[in-house]
Design a protein around this motif. Structure first.
Motif, PDB file in Angstrom:
ATOM      1  N   PRO A  66      36.234 -33.023  -1.154  1.00  0.00           N
ATOM      2  CA  PRO A  66      35.426 -32.380  -2.193  1.00  0.00           C
ATOM      3  C   PRO A  66      36.197 -31.328  -2.987  1.00  0.00           C
ATOM      4  CG  PRO A  66      34.160 -32.603  -0.185  1.00  0.00           C
ATOM      5  CD  PRO A  66      35.575 -32.972   0.159  1.00  0.00           C
ATOM      6  N   LYS A  67      37.055 -30.565  -2.319  1.00  0.00           N
ATOM      7  CA  LYS A  67      37.844 -29.554  -3.028  1.00  0.00           C
ATOM      8  C   LYS A  67      38.711 -30.213  -4.096  1.00  0.00           C
ATOM      9  CE  LYS A  67      41.432 -26.029  -2.477  1.00  0.00           C
ATOM     10  NZ  LYS A  67      42.341 -26.648  -3.473  1.00  0.00           N
ATOM     11  N   GLY A  68      39.362 -31.305  -3.754  1.00  0.00           N
ATOM     12  CA  GLY A  68      40.195 -32.003  -4.723  1.00  0.00           C
ATOM     13  C   GLY A  68      39.385 -32.543  -5.892  1.00  0.00           C
ATOM     14  N   VAL A  69      38.187 -33.026  -5.619  1.00  0.00           N
ATOM     15  CA  VAL A  69      37.322 -33.518  -6.684  1.00  0.00           C
ATOM     16  C   VAL A  69      36.992 -32.395  -7.660  1.00  0.00           C
ATOM     17  CG1 VAL A  69      35.009 -34.388  -7.205  1.00  0.00           C
ATOM     18  CG2 VAL A  69      36.344 -35.428  -5.365  1.00  0.00           C
ATOM     19  N   LEU A  70      36.635 -31.220  -7.124  1.00  0.00           N
ATOM     20  CA  LEU A  70      36.314 -30.097  -8.000  1.00  0.00           C
ATOM     21  C   LEU A  70      37.537 -29.640  -8.779  1.00  0.00           C
ATOM     22  CD1 LEU A  70      33.860 -27.970  -5.817  1.00  0.00           C
ATOM     23  CD2 LEU A  70      33.327 -29.590  -7.642  1.00  0.00           C
ATOM     24  N   ASP A  71      38.692 -29.610  -8.147  1.00  0.00           N
ATOM     25  CA  ASP A  71      39.918 -29.255  -8.862  1.00  0.00           C
ATOM     26  C   ASP A  71      40.145 -30.196 -10.047  1.00  0.00           C
ATOM     27  OD1 ASP A  71      40.710 -27.054  -7.316  1.00  0.00           O
ATOM     28  OD2 ASP A  71      41.843 -28.303  -5.900  1.00  0.00           O
ATOM     29  N   LEU A  72      39.973 -31.499  -9.800  1.00  0.00           N
ATOM     30  CA  LEU A  72      40.189 -32.487 -10.855  1.00  0.00           C
ATOM     31  C   LEU A  72      39.180 -32.304 -11.986  1.00  0.00           C
ATOM     32  CD1 LEU A  72      40.914 -36.260 -10.413  1.00  0.00           C
ATOM     33  CD2 LEU A  72      39.206 -35.490 -12.036  1.00  0.00           C
ATOM     34  N   LEU A  73      37.910 -32.132 -11.649  1.00  0.00           N
ATOM     35  CA  LEU A  73      36.879 -32.017 -12.676  1.00  0.00           C
ATOM     36  C   LEU A  73      37.042 -30.749 -13.500  1.00  0.00           C
ATOM     37  CD1 LEU A  73      33.711 -33.257 -10.771  1.00  0.00           C
ATOM     38  CD2 LEU A  73      34.889 -34.403 -12.646  1.00  0.00           C
ATOM     39  N   ILE A  74      37.369 -29.648 -12.836  1.00  0.00           N
ATOM     40  CA  ILE A  74      37.566 -28.393 -13.566  1.00  0.00           C
ATOM     41  C   ILE A  74      38.698 -28.540 -14.574  1.00  0.00           C
ATOM     42  CG2 ILE A  74      38.343 -25.993 -13.310  1.00  0.00           C
ATOM     43  CD1 ILE A  74      36.796 -25.988 -10.609  1.00  0.00           C
ATOM     44  N   ALA A  75      39.786 -29.151 -14.153  1.00  0.00           N
ATOM     45  CA  ALA A  75      40.914 -29.362 -15.061  1.00  0.00           C
ATOM     46  C   ALA A  75      40.536 -30.307 -16.201  1.00  0.00           C
ATOM     47  CB  ALA A  75      42.107 -29.915 -14.285  1.00  0.00           C
ATOM     48  N   ALA A  76      39.800 -31.369 -15.874  1.00  0.00           N
ATOM     49  CA  ALA A  76      39.432 -32.360 -16.892  1.00  0.00           C
ATOM     50  C   ALA A  76      38.505 -31.772 -17.943  1.00  0.00           C
ATOM     51  CB  ALA A  76      38.781 -33.571 -16.220  1.00  0.00           C
ATOM     52  N   VAL A  77      37.495 -31.024 -17.502  1.00  0.00           N
ATOM     53  CA  VAL A  77      36.542 -30.405 -18.436  1.00  0.00           C
ATOM     54  C   VAL A  77      37.240 -29.358 -19.290  1.00  0.00           C
ATOM     55  CG1 VAL A  77      34.487 -28.951 -18.568  1.00  0.00           C
ATOM     56  CG2 VAL A  77      34.513 -30.924 -17.031  1.00  0.00           C
ATOM     57  N   HIS A  78      38.159 -28.611 -18.682  1.00  0.00           N
ATOM     58  CA  HIS A  78      38.894 -27.590 -19.424  1.00  0.00           C
ATOM     59  C   HIS A  78      39.793 -28.222 -20.486  1.00  0.00           C
ATOM     60  CE1 HIS A  78      40.957 -23.807 -20.220  1.00  0.00           C
ATOM     61  NE2 HIS A  78      42.105 -24.451 -20.097  1.00  0.00           N
ATOM     62  N   GLU A  79      40.359 -29.362 -20.155  1.00  0.00           N
ATOM     63  CA  GLU A  79      41.289 -30.029 -21.072  1.00  0.00           C
ATOM     64  C   GLU A  79      40.573 -30.681 -22.235  1.00  0.00           C
ATOM     65  OE1 GLU A  79      44.555 -33.698 -21.006  1.00  0.00           O
ATOM     66  OE2 GLU A  79      43.859 -32.794 -19.127  1.00  0.00           O
ATOM     67  N   ASP A  80      39.382 -31.241 -21.998  1.00  0.00           N
ATOM     68  CA  ASP A  80      38.680 -31.973 -23.048  1.00  0.00           C
ATOM     69  C   ASP A  80      37.182 -31.843 -22.837  1.00  0.00           C
ATOM     70  OD1 ASP A  80      37.587 -33.940 -24.821  1.00  0.00           O
ATOM     71  OD2 ASP A  80      39.530 -34.955 -24.824  1.00  0.00           O
ATOM     72  N   ARG A  81      36.499 -31.217 -23.769  1.00  0.00           N
ATOM     73  CA  ARG A  81      35.058 -30.973 -23.633  1.00  0.00           C
ATOM     74  C   ARG A  81      34.236 -32.253 -23.739  1.00  0.00           C
ATOM     75  NH1 ARG A  81      34.311 -26.550 -20.788  1.00  0.00           N
ATOM     76  NH2 ARG A  81      35.731 -24.898 -21.468  1.00  0.00           N
ATOM     77  N   ARG A  82      34.876 -33.358 -24.038  1.00  0.00           N
ATOM     78  CA  ARG A  82      34.148 -34.631 -24.000  1.00  0.00           C
ATOM     79  C   ARG A  82      33.968 -35.115 -22.564  1.00  0.00           C
ATOM     80  NH1 ARG A  82      37.794 -37.598 -28.509  1.00  0.00           N
ATOM     81  NH2 ARG A  82      39.357 -36.478 -27.272  1.00  0.00           N
ATOM     82  N   MET A  83      34.633 -34.461 -21.639  1.00  0.00           N
ATOM     83  CA  MET A  83      34.378 -34.658 -20.206  1.00  0.00           C
ATOM     84  C   MET A  83      33.207 -33.764 -19.802  1.00  0.00           C
ATOM     85  SD  MET A  83      36.417 -36.714 -18.419  1.00  0.00           S
ATOM     86  CE  MET A  83      38.002 -37.557 -18.504  1.00  0.00           C
ATOM     87  N   ILE A  84      32.144 -34.364 -19.292  1.00  0.00           N
ATOM     88  CA  ILE A  84      30.912 -33.636 -18.976  1.00  0.00           C
ATOM     89  C   ILE A  84      30.602 -33.794 -17.500  1.00  0.00           C
ATOM     90  CG2 ILE A  84      28.418 -33.520 -19.415  1.00  0.00           C
ATOM     91  CD1 ILE A  84      29.038 -34.676 -22.215  1.00  0.00           C
TER      92      ILE A  84
END
Length: 247
Positions: A66-84
């Motif tokens: 789960p920690k890795g999933v959150l790390d990935l999502l936080i980075a993805a959302v920060h990089e591109d706001r089209r990631m929701i």
């Protein structure tokens, strides 16, 4: 008499915008990485005018990272706001445990041990003193950025003829007036309803051996943490298809 609402067969996404709605991840970082790679490949090849990737919640508990999933999502959302990223009941349960370490809540009963282990903390829910020590260790181990991310998760999104949320929507209640608990917890009243909704509801929350497609809803929770299959619903105008990755 014409039925109110939108039937799945007639539903379309916004013109020029491709939508990807990803079901419950539950700590399967490996599958989420595979799904993101597939989506990047498609977007690079097809080059739609616009796109959104909508994660339907339940990022933590049960699976190994789960920690890795959150790390990935936080980075993805920060990089591109089209990631929701939307909130699932397990994500809310994690926050509730961090605020108040109950041995009887969702986190304690359904996969919180795996979430804590992904942060390097072993929890014992059977003894109050041990739980207090474990909770303190987990509170120190979870980055504030993870807490802030989880606290900021939305509950729903709407694009074209589709309404996206974690669990579902209460029939008869306007989509813009849905209760937060229904959006993250509802089951039978929603799943058993056969009438059409104002929009087709795309959801997770209730595991199914394969994606469920009904006249009024689409369920993309294929129990990734156990089945090894992560599923997304793709909408591109009037075209609708399923995208799955497995490992």
């Amino acid at each position: 008499m014409v039925a109110e609402g939108i039937h799945f067969q007639n539903a379309s996404g916004p013109a020029g915008m491709r939508l990807y709605a990803i079901g419950d991840v539950h700590g399967r970082l490996d599958l989420l990485e595979m799904m993101h790679a597939r989506i990047r490949q498609e977007l690079s090849c097809d080059r739609p005018d616009d796109w959104r990737v909508i994660h339907l919640g339940d990022y933590v508990d049960r699976g190994p990272d789960p920690k890795g999933v959150l790390d990935l999502l936080i980075a993805a959302v920060h990089e591109d706001r089209r990631m929701i990223a939307l909130a699932g009941n397990h994500d809310i349960g994690f926050l509730e445990f961090l605020a108040y370490p109950s041995p009887h809540g969702l986190f304690a009963r359904y996969g919180g041990v795996e979430t804590a282990l992904s942060y390097g903390v072993q929890l014992d829910f059977n003894a109050p003193a041990a739980l207090a020590i474990g909770h303190a260790a987990l509170s120190r181990a979870v980055p504030q950025g993870h807490v802030t991310f989880l606290q900021g998760l939305g509950l729903c999104e709407s694009f074209g003829d589709f309404f996206f949320c974690h669990a579902g929507a209460r029939p008869g209640v306007p989509l813009e007036m849905q209760d937060s608990r229904d959006l993250t917890w509802i089951r039978d009243e929603f799943l058993d309803h056969t009438g059409l909704h104002p929009k087709v509801v795309v959801h997770g929350h209730t595991p199914s051996p394969e994606a469920e497609i009904r006249s009024n809803r689409v369920n993309v929770d294929t129990y990734a943490c156990k089945s090894g299959v992560l599923t997304a619903r793709v909408v591109d105008g009037a075209e609708k298809r399923i995208l799955s990755v497995s490992g």
